[in-house]
Scaffold this motif. Structure first.
Motif, short mmCIF file in Angstrom:
data_model
loop_
_atom_site.label_atom_id
_atom_site.label_comp_id
_atom_site.label_asym_id
_atom_site.label_seq_id
_atom_site.Cartn_x
_atom_site.Cartn_y
_atom_site.Cartn_z
N GLY A 181 0.83 -1.20 0.00
CA GLY A 181 0.00 0.00 0.00
C GLY A 181 0.86 1.25 0.00
N GLY A 182 0.24 2.38 -0.31
CA GLY A 182 0.96 3.65 -0.30
C GLY A 182 1.97 3.79 -1.43
N GLN A 183 1.80 2.97 -2.48
CA GLN A 183 2.81 2.96 -3.55
C GLN A 183 2.92 4.30 -4.28
N GLN A 184 1.80 5.03 -4.34
CA GLN A 184 1.84 6.29 -5.10
C GLN A 184 2.82 7.28 -4.48
N THR A 185 3.12 7.11 -3.19
CA THR A 185 4.12 7.95 -2.53
C THR A 185 5.45 7.22 -2.44
N LEU A 186 5.40 5.96 -2.05
CA LEU A 186 6.63 5.20 -1.80
C LEU A 186 7.46 4.99 -3.06
N ILE A 187 6.83 4.60 -4.15
CA ILE A 187 7.62 4.25 -5.35
C ILE A 187 8.32 5.48 -5.95
N PRO A 188 7.66 6.64 -6.08
CA PRO A 188 8.41 7.82 -6.54
C PRO A 188 9.57 8.17 -5.61
N TRP A 189 9.37 7.98 -4.32
CA TRP A 189 10.47 8.22 -3.36
C TRP A 189 11.63 7.25 -3.63
N MET A 190 11.31 5.99 -3.92
CA MET A 190 12.36 5.01 -4.23
C MET A 190 13.14 5.44 -5.47
N VAL A 191 12.42 5.89 -6.48
CA VAL A 191 13.09 6.32 -7.71
C VAL A 191 14.02 7.49 -7.42
N VAL A 317 -7.07 -0.23 8.27
CA VAL A 317 -8.17 -0.83 7.50
C VAL A 317 -7.65 -1.67 6.33
N ALA A 318 -6.75 -1.11 5.52
CA ALA A 318 -6.29 -1.85 4.33
C ALA A 318 -5.62 -3.16 4.74
N ASP A 319 -4.86 -3.13 5.84
CA ASP A 319 -4.21 -4.37 6.29
C ASP A 319 -5.24 -5.41 6.70
N VAL A 320 -6.23 -4.98 7.49
CA VAL A 320 -7.24 -5.95 7.97
C VAL A 320 -8.02 -6.52 6.78
N LEU A 335 -3.28 -18.16 7.48
CA LEU A 335 -2.41 -17.02 7.23
C LEU A 335 -3.10 -15.72 7.61
N GLY A 336 -4.38 -15.57 7.21
CA GLY A 336 -5.11 -14.37 7.56
C GLY A 336 -5.19 -14.18 9.06
N ARG A 337 -5.50 -15.25 9.77
CA ARG A 337 -5.61 -15.14 11.23
C ARG A 337 -4.26 -14.84 11.87
N GLU A 338 -3.22 -15.47 11.35
CA GLU A 338 -1.88 -15.23 11.90
C GLU A 338 -1.52 -13.74 11.78
N ARG A 339 -1.75 -13.18 10.61
CA ARG A 339 -1.42 -11.76 10.40
C ARG A 339 -2.31 -10.86 11.26
N PHE A 340 -3.59 -11.21 11.37
CA PHE A 340 -4.52 -10.42 12.18
C PHE A 340 -4.03 -10.38 13.63
N LEU A 341 -3.65 -11.52 14.14
CA LEU A 341 -3.25 -11.60 15.55
C LEU A 341 -1.88 -10.97 15.80
N GLN A 342 -1.13 -10.68 14.73
CA GLN A 342 0.16 -10.00 14.88
C GLN A 342 0.00 -8.49 15.03
N ARG A 371 -16.78 -5.86 5.95
CA ARG A 371 -15.57 -6.67 5.79
C ARG A 371 -14.74 -6.68 7.09
N MET A 372 -14.69 -5.54 7.76
CA MET A 372 -13.93 -5.48 9.01
C MET A 372 -14.59 -6.36 10.07
N LYS A 373 -15.92 -6.31 10.11
CA LYS A 373 -16.65 -7.17 11.06
C LYS A 373 -16.37 -8.64 10.77
N LEU A 374 -16.33 -8.98 9.49
CA LEU A 374 -16.06 -10.37 9.11
C LEU A 374 -14.68 -10.78 9.60
N ALA A 375 -13.71 -9.88 9.44
CA ALA A 375 -12.35 -10.19 9.92
C ALA A 375 -12.36 -10.44 11.42
#
Ligand code: SF4
Ligand code: SF4
Length: 380
Positions: A181-191, A317-320, A335-342, A371-375
Motif C-alpha cells: 500500500g501507499g505505492q503512489q508515494t513510496l515508489i516515486p520516493w524510491m526512484v 483498514v487496508a491491512d485488515v 495465514l489471515g488469522r496469523e497476520r490479524f493476531l500479529q 468486511r472489518m466485522k467479518l475479519a
C-alpha cells in the motif's frame, strides 16, 4: 472516482490492452513432456523480460512461494523453466525459506531468488540475511527486499546502509522494497533515492491509476518491477482456467511489469499459471475482466491507502481487509488469522460494533464495516 470510471471504460473496450514489453522474448515449454500423468498439455511458450537495470532475465510468470508447502511444486516450476522465485524470512514462521532452498537444490543458480527482511535496524537486518542465506542454502540472493513498507518514513538510513553493505559483501546482488500500500508515494520516493534496484508491488486489474502511474515511472527510470497480489482478490467468484488466467495475463502483459508472482500451492495451479505467458487478451476478455471488477467491488480492497487514518478506532483498514482476503479470496484462513493476531493488541481487540457509524468511506465502494466485522468474527 473519475479515474476509476475512466479505467473501467478502457478495460471494457479493450483500449487498455497492455502490450508485451519491448524487452520480452520467447522460449518453448513442453508441458506435455513434463506434466504428471493425467494433465494433458501442449507446448507452451515461455516469455521472458528483463528486470529493469539489473539485467536479470526473468520469465513473465514467476513463483510466489509464500503459501507453498509442497516442495515438489517449487522443484517442478524450476524444471519447467520458471526463473523467478520469491520467499521471505517471515513466511511460514521461517519454514518457507528452508523449503524453497531444499526444493531448488542444485537449480538455485539457474534461477533468480528473492527474499525479504522485516528487521528494522542494520544489525537485525544483517542477522536476518545470514539466516536467510543459511536456510536457502545459498551464498547470495539475487534480490533482497525490505518487507512490506508503505511509507518512506518507515525506512531509515541505517536500513539503506544494511542493504548497500549486503551488496558490497556479495550477499545480495540487488535490493528493493516490497509494498502492499501507499505505492503512489513510496515508489516515486524510491526512484528519487536512487539506491533501489527493484520494487515488488501489489498490482492487478483493480490497481489505483495513481499507483499504475508510479509503477510506469519506476520502470521508465530503470527500476525492475515485480508484481504480486496479481489475482485481484483471489479466486472469489472466478472460474479456474478462465477469469483467473485472464487476470494474470493482464499483469504479465503489462509493459512496466517484468514478472508476476502468483502464489502457487499445487501442480494444477502451476500448470494453469504458466499458460499466462503465452496468452493474449481479446476485447471480450477485457469486458469480462471489467465485469469481474464490478462484481467484486463491495468486497475487494485495492489497498490504495486513501482511507488511511479515517477509522474512528485507529484500525489499519487496508491491512485488515488484506487479511480477510487471504481467507475468503485465497483460501488461506490460517495465514489471515496469523497476520490479524500479529497486529497491536488494541487493534486485535477493537470491534466495529462499538462504532455508532463507520467513518471509513471507500471511494471504490468497498463495504468496509461489513468486511472489518467479518475479519473480527473470523480471526479475533
Ligand atoms: S478500503 Fe477502499 S479506500 Fe481503503 S484502502 Fe481499500 S480500496 Fe482504498
Ligand atoms: S466501524 Fe470499524 S472500520 Fe468503521 S470506523 Fe468503526 S472500527 Fe473503524
Amino acid at each position: 472516482m473519475k479515474n476509476k470510471t475512466s479505467r473501467r471504460d478502457f478495460l471494457s473496450t479493450g483500449l487498455m490492452l497492455p502490450v508485451v514489453g519491448a524487452g520480452s522474448s520467447l522460449g518453448i515449454l513442453n508441458l506435455s513432456a513434463q506434466t504428471p500423468a493425467g494433465s494433458a498439455g501442449s507446448p507452451v511458450k515461455l516469455n521472458y523480460k528483463t528486470l529493469g537495470k539489473t539485467g536479470l532475465k526473468v520469465t513473465t510468470v514467476g513463483m510466489g512461494c509464500m503459501i507453498t508447502s509442497d516442495p515438489s511444486v517449487v522443484t517442478r516450476a524450476a524444471d519447467l523453466g520458471i526463473t523467478y522465485f520469491d520467499t521471505a524470512r517471515g513466511y511460514q514462521r521461517g519454514n518457507n525459506e528452508r523449503m524453497v532452498g531444499a526444493a531448488l537444490g542444485g537449480k538455485r543458480k539457474q534461477v533468480v531468488l528473492s527474499t525479504k527482511t522485516e528487521a528494522r535496524d542494520k544489525a537485525g537486518m544483517a542477522k536476518e540475511l545470514d539466516t536467510s542465506l543459511s536456510e536457502l542454502k545459498t551464498d547470495f540472493v539475487d534480490v533482497w527486499y525490505l518487507h512490506g513498507k508503505s511509507n518512506p518514513s518507515e525506512i531509515h538510513d541505517d536500513m539503506i546502509e544494511a542493504l548497500q553493505l549486503a551488496k558490497q559483501q556479495g550477499k545480495a546482488r540487488f535490493v528493493g522494497i516490497s509494498t502492499h500500500g501507499g505505492q503512489q508515494t513510496l515508489i516515486p520516493w524510491m526512484v528519487q533515492k536512487g539506491v533501489f534496484d527493484v520494487v515488488l508491488s501489489g498490482f492487478n486489474i483493480g490497481t489505483d491509476p495513481a499507483v499504475e502511474q508510479a509503477i510506469d515511472a519506476a520502470a521508465k527510470a530503470g527500476m525492475g518491477v515485480v508484481a504480486m497480489k496479481v489475482m485481484a482478490g483471489g479466486a472469489r467468484g472466478q472460474k479456474p482456467g478462465q477469469t483467473l488466467l485472464k487476470t494474470l495475463t493482464w499483469v504479465t502483459n503489462h509493459p512496466s511489469v517484468a514478472t508476476a508472482i502468483p502464489s502457487m500451492t499445487d501442480m494444477d495451479q502451476l500448470d494453469e499459471n504458466v499458460k499466462a505467458m503465452a496468452s493474449v487478451l481479446t476485447a471480450e476478455d477485457h469486458k469480462q475482466l471489467a465485469a469481474h471488477l464490478e462484481m467484486i467491488q463491495a468486497d475487494y480492497c485495492r489497498m490504495c491507502g486513501k482511507c488511511e487514518g479515517n477509522c474512528a478506532q485507529g484500525l489499519p483498514v487496508a491491512d485488515v481487509l488484506r487479511y480477510v482476503t487471504y481467507a475468503d479470496g485465497y483460501g488461506q484462513f490460517a495465514l489471515g488469522r496469523e497476520r490479524f493476531l500479529q497486529m497491536a493488541g488494541e487493534h486485535v481487540a477493537a470491534r466495529c460494533e462499538n462504532c455508532p457509524e463507520c467513518t471509513v468511506l471507500c471511494p471504490y465502494g468497498v463495504k468496509v464495516q461489513k468486511r472489518m466485522k467479518l475479519a473480527q468474527e473470523l480471526f479475533a
